[in-house]
Structure formats: structure tokens, C-alpha cells
Write a protein that holds these residues in place. Structure first.
Motif, PDB file in Angstrom:
ATOM      1  N   LYS A  85      -5.573  -1.571  10.809  1.00 54.40           N
ATOM      2  CA  LYS A  85      -4.591  -1.946   9.790  1.00 54.40           C
ATOM      3  C   LYS A  85      -4.079  -0.720   9.046  1.00 54.40           C
ATOM      4  CE  LYS A  85      -6.019  -6.716   8.878  1.00 54.40           C
ATOM      5  NZ  LYS A  85      -6.528  -7.662   7.852  1.00 54.40           N
ATOM      6  N   LYS A  86      -4.998   0.216   8.769  1.00 54.97           N
ATOM      7  CA  LYS A  86      -4.598   1.430   8.062  1.00 54.97           C
ATOM      8  C   LYS A  86      -3.612   2.249   8.907  1.00 54.97           C
ATOM      9  CE  LYS A  86      -8.647   2.161   5.113  1.00 54.97           C
ATOM     10  NZ  LYS A  86      -9.766   3.086   4.790  1.00 54.97           N
ATOM     11  N   MET A 139     -11.298  -3.091  12.729  1.00 55.01           N
ATOM     12  CA  MET A 139     -10.089  -3.834  12.377  1.00 55.01           C
ATOM     13  C   MET A 139      -9.389  -3.202  11.169  1.00 55.01           C
ATOM     14  SD  MET A 139      -8.522  -6.418  13.651  1.00 55.01           S
ATOM     15  CE  MET A 139      -7.249  -7.595  13.283  1.00 55.01           C
ATOM     16  N   LYS A 140     -10.207  -2.761  10.180  1.00 54.83           N
ATOM     17  CA  LYS A 140      -9.633  -2.132   8.994  1.00 54.83           C
ATOM     18  C   LYS A 140      -8.924  -0.830   9.350  1.00 54.83           C
ATOM     19  CE  LYS A 140     -12.798  -4.065   5.553  1.00 54.83           C
ATOM     20  NZ  LYS A 140     -13.802  -3.753   4.512  1.00 54.83           N
ATOM     21  N   ILE A 141      -9.550  -0.082  10.261  1.00 55.25           N
ATOM     22  CA  ILE A 141      -8.946   1.182  10.685  1.00 55.25           C
ATOM     23  C   ILE A 141      -7.602   0.926  11.365  1.00 55.25           C
ATOM     24  CG2 ILE A 141      -9.184   3.151  12.241  1.00 55.25           C
ATOM     25  CD1 ILE A 141     -12.180   3.025  11.787  1.00 55.25           C
ATOM     26  N   ASN A 179      -0.292   0.365   8.920  1.00 49.97           N
ATOM     27  CA  ASN A 179       0.406   0.505   7.639  1.00 49.97           C
ATOM     28  C   ASN A 179       0.977   1.910   7.474  1.00 49.97           C
ATOM     29  OD1 ASN A 179      -0.123  -2.129   6.862  1.00 49.97           O
ATOM     30  ND2 ASN A 179      -2.037  -1.605   5.821  1.00 49.97           N
TER      31      ASN A 179
END
Length: 213
Positions: A5-6, A1-3, A9
Motif C-alpha cells: 500500500k505504501k 500488504m502494508k508495504i 500510495n
């Protein structure tokens, strides 16, 4: 999930930066050339040569191309007013049965411009090529460029960046609905001007020098 978002962004940042770059490119080119483009023939100084930028004589559907017709009309106005003596008609001749310079030459002749006052540049594949070749091949450091205002702004800017003195005589434009795609494409073409400058892009073809009397 973090990947994810990155990535999202990063994508958003690139979109914003790209949009700002396009906006800045258009604003700069318009402001730098404002004093050199005009619809009023009295604002245009006398120069030996006028550079008519190429476009197709007809549209894909076979209908007349008003961009073409209006450029020819503007060129003839300059000639009859004694603002220019000769023309370089510069455009694309890379496809069979498609010859922008020849079509422009014939159209000018039909309007009364003598054949020996028209010089064809068959390697004007882009505005950059047409402008730079007017200097490097045809030896013109000062000239009048004939096209629509949105096109003249970019062409005059390119001339300035290549050590030339150029004035744009603005041909009549087409209505906004008909010219929407062309005007939208122009926004990105102006951004590409800076891209080409950064990477030192030059005309696709050179050639022997051509002397205009």
C-alpha cells in the motif's frame, strides 16, 4: 500488504505531482510567450536574423514532412516582407545522409533566398542548443524564430531565459491527427525546460564565433 500500500500510495503521489508539474510548465511557458508569438506577419518586428528550427525534410515512410515545408514557407514570407535579412538554419547533422541545416538551406535557396544570406548551424541537436548557440556562436541577442506555434512558445521562452529578445513567427501547423505524437511529446519537452534550467544544462557543442554581416 502494508508495504504494498505504501508503494502504491507513493507511486500515485509521484504520478500526481509529475502531472501537475507538466501542466504548470506548459501553462507558464504559454502565458509568458503569448505576446511574442503570432501567425500575422504584421505583428513581427524587423530583425536582422531569423532562426529556422530544424526538422527532417521527409518522414520515416519517405513522405514529405509538412512541418519542414511550412517552416520554409514561413521563413520565405518573412524574407520577402523585409522582416529579416539573414537566416540561421539550425538542426541535426549527427547521422549519415541526414542533414537538417543543409536541407533547409537548399529549400530556402530554391525559394529565392541568396546563399550568402543563410548560415548553417550543424549543432542544433535540441531547441535549447539552437537558441543558445544563436546568441553565443552567431552573436544574436534579438531575432525572429520560425517554427510551428507549439514549438515557438518553448523556443521563445528559452530565448527569454537566456537574456535574448525573440519573436516567434508561427508557421502553419499540421492537422491534429497527424501531429498528435509531436504535440504530446512537446508537453513533456516543456517540463524538461525547467529541469534543464535547474541543472544548468548547456548546448552540447560550442565552437568558433561566426559573424553575420
Amino acid at each position: 500488504m502494508k508495504i504494498f500500500k505504501k508503494i502504491l500510495n507513493t507511486g500515485l503521489i509521484l504520478i500526481v505531482v509529475s502531472a501537475l508539474f507538466v501542466w504548470w510548465s506548459n501553462t507558464t511557458i504559454e502565458s509568458d510567450t503569448e505576446a511574442y508569438n503570432s501567425f500575422n506577419i504584421n505583428d513581427i518586428p524587423k530583425e536582422k536574423v531569423g532562426l529556422v528550427l530544424g526538422t527532417g525534410k521527409t518522414l520515416a515512410n519517405g513522405q514529405p514532412n509538412l512541418y519542414f515545408n511550412y517552416r520554409i514557407e514561413a521563413a520565405v514570407e518573412l524574407y520577402k516582407a523585409g522582416k529579416v535579412q539573414y537566416f540561421i538554419v539550425s538542426g541535426d547533422n549527427s547521422k549519415k545522409n541526414y542533414n537538417e541545416p543543409e536541407d533547409m538551406k537548399l529549400a530556402l535557396m530554391e525559394k529565392g533566398v541568396p546563399e550568402n544570406h543563410i548560415f548553417e548551424d550543424f549543432a542544433g541537436f535540441r531547441t535549447l542548443d539552437s537558441v543558445v548557440r544563436a546568441k553565443e556562436i552567431f552573436g544574436q541577442k534579438e531575432l525572429v524564430i520560425i517554427s510551428q506555434k507549439f514549438h515557438n512558445q518553448r523556443a521563445v521562452f528559452l530565448a527569454q531565459q537566456n537574456g535574448m529578445t525573440a519573436y516567434g513567427y508561427n508557421a502553419k501547423d499540421v492537422n491534429k491527427a497527424m501531429g498528435f505524437k509531436t504535440n504530446l511529446r512537446e508537453k513533456f519537452a516543456r517540463a524538461k525546460v525547467y529541469w534543464d534550467m535547474f541543472f544548468g544544462v548547456e548546448p552540447k557543442f560550442g565552437g568558433e564565433k561566426i559573424q553575420i554581416p
